[in-house]
Design a protein around this motif. Sequence first.
Motif, PDB file in Angstrom:
ATOM      1  N   ASN A 830       3.210  12.287  10.520  1.00  0.00           N
ATOM      2  CA  ASN A 830       3.792  13.363  11.316  1.00  0.00           C
ATOM      3  C   ASN A 830       3.952  12.866  12.741  1.00  0.00           C
ATOM      4  N   LYS A 831       5.183  12.618  13.153  1.00  0.00           N
ATOM      5  CA  LYS A 831       5.414  12.050  14.483  1.00  0.00           C
ATOM      6  C   LYS A 831       5.200  13.056  15.602  1.00  0.00           C
ATOM      7  N   GLN A 832       5.258  14.371  15.285  1.00  0.00           N
ATOM      8  CA  GLN A 832       5.205  15.380  16.327  1.00  0.00           C
ATOM      9  C   GLN A 832       3.848  16.050  16.483  1.00  0.00           C
ATOM     10  N   GLY A 833       3.088  16.142  15.395  1.00  0.00           N
ATOM     11  CA  GLY A 833       1.845  16.899  15.462  1.00  0.00           C
ATOM     12  C   GLY A 833       0.634  16.091  15.022  1.00  0.00           C
ATOM     13  N   THR A 834      -0.360  16.800  14.466  1.00  0.00           N
ATOM     14  CA  THR A 834      -1.597  16.146  14.039  1.00  0.00           C
ATOM     15  C   THR A 834      -1.399  15.447  12.706  1.00  0.00           C
ATOM     16  N   ASN A 835      -2.264  14.471  12.461  1.00  0.00           N
ATOM     17  CA  ASN A 835      -2.273  13.740  11.192  1.00  0.00           C
ATOM     18  C   ASN A 835      -3.690  13.775  10.639  1.00  0.00           C
ATOM     19  N   LEU A 836      -3.885  14.619   9.613  1.00  0.00           N
ATOM     20  CA  LEU A 836      -5.212  14.798   9.035  1.00  0.00           C
ATOM     21  C   LEU A 836      -5.367  13.827   7.864  1.00  0.00           C
ATOM     22  N   LEU A 837      -6.295  12.930   8.004  1.00  0.00           N
ATOM     23  CA  LEU A 837      -6.581  11.950   6.957  1.00  0.00           C
ATOM     24  C   LEU A 837      -7.808  12.423   6.172  1.00  0.00           C
ATOM     25  N   ALA A 838      -7.674  12.451   4.855  1.00  0.00           N
ATOM     26  CA  ALA A 838      -8.788  12.869   3.995  1.00  0.00           C
ATOM     27  C   ALA A 838      -8.989  11.818   2.913  1.00  0.00           C
ATOM     28  N   VAL A 839     -10.243  11.385   2.742  1.00  0.00           N
ATOM     29  CA  VAL A 839     -10.590  10.399   1.724  1.00  0.00           C
ATOM     30  C   VAL A 839     -11.598  11.040   0.773  1.00  0.00           C
ATOM     31  N   ARG A 840     -11.209  11.134  -0.519  1.00  0.00           N
ATOM     32  CA  ARG A 840     -12.160  11.603  -1.519  1.00  0.00           C
ATOM     33  C   ARG A 840     -12.949  10.384  -2.003  1.00  0.00           C
ATOM     34  N   VAL A 841     -14.203  10.303  -1.587  1.00  0.00           N
ATOM     35  CA  VAL A 841     -15.061   9.173  -1.922  1.00  0.00           C
ATOM     36  C   VAL A 841     -15.856   9.503  -3.177  1.00  0.00           C
ATOM     37  N   GLN A 842     -15.800   8.599  -4.149  1.00  0.00           N
ATOM     38  CA  GLN A 842     -16.633   8.739  -5.352  1.00  0.00           C
ATOM     39  C   GLN A 842     -17.748   7.717  -5.296  1.00  0.00           C
TER      40      GLN A 842
END
Length: 1018
Positions: A830-842
């Motif tokens: 997203n060049k204009q707003g926030t970038n939420l990164l989520a990692v599902r760790v097993q």
Amino acid sequence: MNRFLGIGLGLFMALFPLIASANDSMFPPAPAAKPFIDIDGKGFLIDGKRTFIVSGSMHYARVPRALWADRLLRMKRAGFNTVQSYLFWNVHEPEKGVWNFEGRADLDAFLKLVKKMGMYATCRVGPYYCAEWDSGGYPVWLRFVPGLRVREPNAPFEKEVGTFFDKILPIVARNQINHGGPVILVQLENEHPLGWGTDMPNSYFRFLYNKAIQDGIQVPFFFSGLHHSSDPAGDRPWSSAGRTSPWYCTEFWPGWYNLYGALPPDRDRYFTRGTWKIIAYGGNGYNYYMLHGGSNFGYTNNDEDAASYDYAAAIGQAGDLRPIYYHFKRAAWFARSFASVLEDSDNTTENYAQCVGNPTIHATARTAPAGTLLFLDNPGNTVQTTALSLDGKEVAANLKVEPGEIRPIVLHYTLLPHIILELGLARIYAICQQANITTIVVNGPIGDGADEPLIFRTSGAPVRLIVGEQAMKVSGDTLTLIPRYPEAGAAEYAFQVGKQIVRVLAVNEQAADRTWFVEANGRHYVIVGPRYVGDVFLKHGHLFVNAERPADVAPDALDAASCVYGPYLLPNRLTPLAVSSSSLNFQKAPKLSGWQASLADQEAATGYPAKGWLQSRDPVEMGADGYNGAYAWYRTTLEVPKAGVYTLHFSDGGDWLDVFVNGHKAAESRIVPRNDHQVARDITLTLPAGRVTLAVLTAHYGRPKLFSYLGALDTVDVKGLKGPVTLMAGAFRGTPIEQWYWQPTDAHSAVPESLMGEGWQEAKVGEDLFHGRRGYAWVVTSLPNLPGAHHLLHFENVDDNGTVFLNGKLLFRHEGWGSPFDVNLDAAWNKQGTNLLAVRVQNTDGPGGIMGPVTLRVLQNDEVWPVEHWAMHGGVGEGRLSRAHWQTWPATQATHVPTFYRTTFITTPPQGLGPHPILRFSTRGLSRGFVWLNGHNLGRYPEKVPIDGYYLPECWLKPGVNELIVFDEEGNAPVEAHLWIEKTASRTVYQLETSGKLSFEASKALSAERSPLNERAK
């Protein structure tokens, strides 16, 4: 061993019970093997006799073949009756269908030598081993078998394992004890997270079981291991009731792979105490991992080690004996001497709950038909004394128990058919049967042992006092002996009952370490005095003893009093013969000659003929061409639109890259201190316009041992280069991502849309979020909105598996801990707003989370070109060293490119008697690489243990001129490289001879026929 990089033994011990199974049972022997090796809940029976298994690990592939006998003899002299070894798959089948059973890989020869030495063997056949060994023992070529997944039900894997087993198991089977060989136990698999002992949780285990039976394994066998620990006995004695298998420990860790040399005294005491706990609590055997570690020769190290696998073991990398060796020796001989109790007993501690007067001392007891062993345990750090009462009567007023000591007391022990050792308060070291003489060795402080007598009860014939009558008192059927412990040598006492003779040798504490039990021409001897006794032989009626002492240590009073006690009553003094001289002493190492160099960058040259190289559109990983070493070259050509700065981006690979442009070195990847392990992704370099020849030399620093890993191999820790390569105009800018939040989840939960709401906790990079629990967690962060044309996220280590989402969109799934990976974020950025990164760790076991650095990389320029049509070839020209063009090279001048250096030195290898200096080659000042001694690859440098340089095995030295070849990855100048003598490992070998001819007349006159015990001993 453990998979957790960079953690200590203490933390691993806290985690290991979460991995290991409690099943410690063995599959019983087949009927054909049962008369030779049998098991029950109380112990082992070998050839029908109760036998305590004292074992040590020594891997034949880690020891030069010419030194096998020396190392095995050192084990045997310390009372070890068994050697345990892994049968590494990648040693025996380095290339698919190409089998290696030569030299250090000659398993049949090793097992036959073990038999010749009079020892037993335990074979751990795999197919997985761990062992701080490259890929945990898997051959590299397994990575390229389509659809293969290891250690789980999988037809391609089982097919390859079956082929391997069909080669290796018949060798083991032919050497089983019921076929006249030494093999008494077999282990399948190793430290599998699902099944230990006799567990068979799935069809993979059943496949291994059936294959072992099919290929002729008839001795007892089991899965994965039994009771692995640095303190395997735990904290309380156990009962044998209800058990169907012996209590046995396959890995008792008295050292660790990141150590070198002698352990400090407190660690010695800890592991000595741990050994006695096994004996006192009901154990039927144990195996030290490692007893002799050896070396990782060639390209066999994993990513945690280099050449040395010393392990701080009792027998060092160079064969030197550490203080703990002598502690292990005492416990071993005691346990073997009282096997008739320890292998047939149950816990009777409750019967002796009130026997000690000092509440600090804890008592445990084991009772069998042959007698009782009572153990007094002082867990504290100070000397304790206690009164001892038995059957309501005080039998000792002031028994001393040393700090941490577990002191054995012998009760009602059937020594011979008409002789019972009713009470043994003296510290009994060992019992040795010598024809019709039963010799008991006891040890104690110098002086009289008035408070610690030996009390015998006799029957069937009168007692006749023979030697040391003044120390013995006879009253009815009771004989009491109060031994005296001399300053040097042994005090001898002997008495006779009928045709049976009992001899007691009393030695002081120092002399006990220097007491040896040997055999020559079928007769048994006790030798007191030397610090080590090697080969022993009879010649012209004299006994000759090859002994050794540490370098520069002069003979002392114990040496001067050296004696041999044979199957006769009179001792024979041992006198030293003249020691031969040697051109090597302990003060001065040989000098290296001038250096020569051969540059190893010819594969980078423009126009180099890459004939026979493996061709592909995108690079394929190292090993795809069948090479199983540590290096690979990659070449291609490309058209560069204009001169300038570019970024070369690699999809996958490792551990180190050296990049050449038109034959000249242009860039290299950095080396990260963490395990010297780095997957290079982006290389910035300046390129000229036009057609460019690009060459990349890649190196790896050991493949991980894959502890507890189940799954595909081709995605785990790729070496070399793999996958698409792109050229980007400009350079990436990297920003570390350090602020993370987490909460537990499951495998199917919705992707978080924000960090709002409850349940989020702050997480740090490298933090274990699971603490050994299996499951899932969301680990989330908000990425900084850095402007640019391309955004990449580099993960150094997600443990175990990670599924990556950006702004709710699935971008990448990665399986496998410890394996760095990149994620292209462009599709969801997203060049204009926030970038939420989520990692599902097993997490599947052990620690888990974002365990390594994460970096956001941004490229401003939008110009990207694919780099294709690659050729790959494994190796750096090791195979052509004999044809190499050597040029004289100043030792002070670096080449700054990968280089082979050559030098020579003159020496006389230590052989037979005389000084036995241990030579090491210091690689000080060099970067990273390998060393060859007279054609033998000694392994990788620099070392990761606290020792300076390579051990040069004496058997690989030649009289006269010797050659050292060094491959240095960066071409550092060898100005500081040198030979040195490791004095702490060096020794003097000398020979002793009995002062007179041995005479057996004394014993013959006293006994005209063998006793039943002697018949069994025969």
